[in-house]
Motif scaffolding. Structure first.
Motif, PDB file in Angstrom:
ATOM      1  N   SER A 175       9.236  58.459  16.964  1.00 27.89           N
ATOM      2  CA  SER A 175       9.537  58.316  15.238  1.00 27.89           C
ATOM      3  C   SER A 175       8.840  56.916  15.224  1.00 27.89           C
ATOM      4  CB  SER A 175      11.292  57.942  15.769  1.00 27.89           C
ATOM      5  OG  SER A 175      12.364  59.647  15.705  1.00 27.89           O
ATOM      6  N   THR A 176       9.528  55.821  15.220  1.00 27.81           N
ATOM      7  CA  THR A 176       8.224  54.611  14.315  1.00 27.81           C
ATOM      8  C   THR A 176       7.662  54.476  15.508  1.00 27.81           C
ATOM      9  OG1 THR A 176      10.220  52.886  15.579  1.00 27.81           O
ATOM     10  CG2 THR A 176      11.025  53.930  13.280  1.00 27.81           C
ATOM     11  N   ARG A 177       6.665  53.293  14.591  1.00 32.10           N
ATOM     12  CA  ARG A 177       5.542  52.316  15.917  1.00 32.10           C
ATOM     13  C   ARG A 177       6.114  51.431  16.460  1.00 32.10           C
ATOM     14  NH1 ARG A 177       1.458  47.896  15.008  1.00 32.10           N
ATOM     15  NH2 ARG A 177      -0.603  48.888  15.634  1.00 32.10           N
ATOM     16  N   GLU A 178       7.255  50.873  16.063  1.00 31.26           N
ATOM     17  CA  GLU A 178       8.095  49.563  17.000  1.00 31.26           C
ATOM     18  C   GLU A 178       8.531  51.107  18.167  1.00 31.26           C
ATOM     19  OE1 GLU A 178      11.459  46.282  17.895  1.00 31.26           O
ATOM     20  OE2 GLU A 178      10.696  48.215  15.584  1.00 31.26           O
ATOM     21  N   ALA A 179       9.063  51.580  17.580  1.00 29.11           N
ATOM     22  CA  ALA A 179       9.664  52.518  19.376  1.00 29.11           C
ATOM     23  C   ALA A 179       8.151  53.324  19.986  1.00 29.11           C
ATOM     24  CB  ALA A 179      10.102  53.557  18.733  1.00 29.11           C
ATOM     25  N   LEU A 180       7.259  53.372  20.023  1.00 30.88           N
ATOM     26  CA  LEU A 180       6.244  53.815  20.369  1.00 30.88           C
ATOM     27  C   LEU A 180       5.683  52.822  21.497  1.00 30.88           C
ATOM     28  CD1 LEU A 180       3.952  56.053  20.631  1.00 30.88           C
ATOM     29  CD2 LEU A 180       2.533  55.464  18.967  1.00 30.88           C
TER      30      LEU A 180
END
Length: 147
Positions: free
Chosen positions: A76-81
């Motif tokens: 969902s987000t770059r941080e989570a990825l």
């Protein structure tokens, strides 16, 4: 009689709320949170939104976005990825597509995952060569996302 009282919610408003909560209403994406500061970042963001995000939406988000995070992995987000999943393996290295597990998995070259994870993704079959090339370019360009 007033439109709504503390004890009475109009039926149409209640129906709209129910459709939204259960996912039957129109899909409205929140506005982007990443704002490019250079022409290169703007081009990379455009590439993600135009060429990569639709592939993720079609093939990956069902299991790895929104409320679903199979294997602890969230796209969902770059941080989570960049955080990765439960396996503690680095999934993506911005600027290094050949070293990124995500690209290996979608090419069906990666290892089988932990806890019975099906390994190569997507499980239904390999992505088209142009989709893989788009994801590879996106990683090479820094894996810029709109969130």
């Amino acid at each position: 009689m007033p439109f709504a009282t503390p004890n009475r919610i109009p039926p149409l408003a209640l129906a709209a709320l129910a459709f939204t909560l259960i996912g039957c209403g129109p899909a409205v994406e929140p506005p982007p949170t990443f704002h490019p500061s250079t022409p290169q970042e703007a081009a990379a963001l455009n590439h993600f939104v135009t060429n990569v995000k639709p592939v993720f939406r079609q093939n990956c988000y069902r299991c790895h976005a929104g409320m679903n995070h199979k294997g602890g992995f969230n796209l969902s987000t770059r941080e989570a990825l960049l955080k990765g999943g439960e396996s503690d393996k680095v999934v993506l290295i911005p600027g290094q597509p050949d070293q990124s597990l995500l690209l290996q998995l979608i090419k069906h070259q990666g290892p089988a995952g932990p806890n019975g994870h099906p390994g190569p993704m997507p499980p239904k079959g390999q992505l088209a060569p142009e989709e893989i090339a788009a994801i590879s370019k996106w990683i090479d360009d820094g894996a810029i996302m709109d969130r």
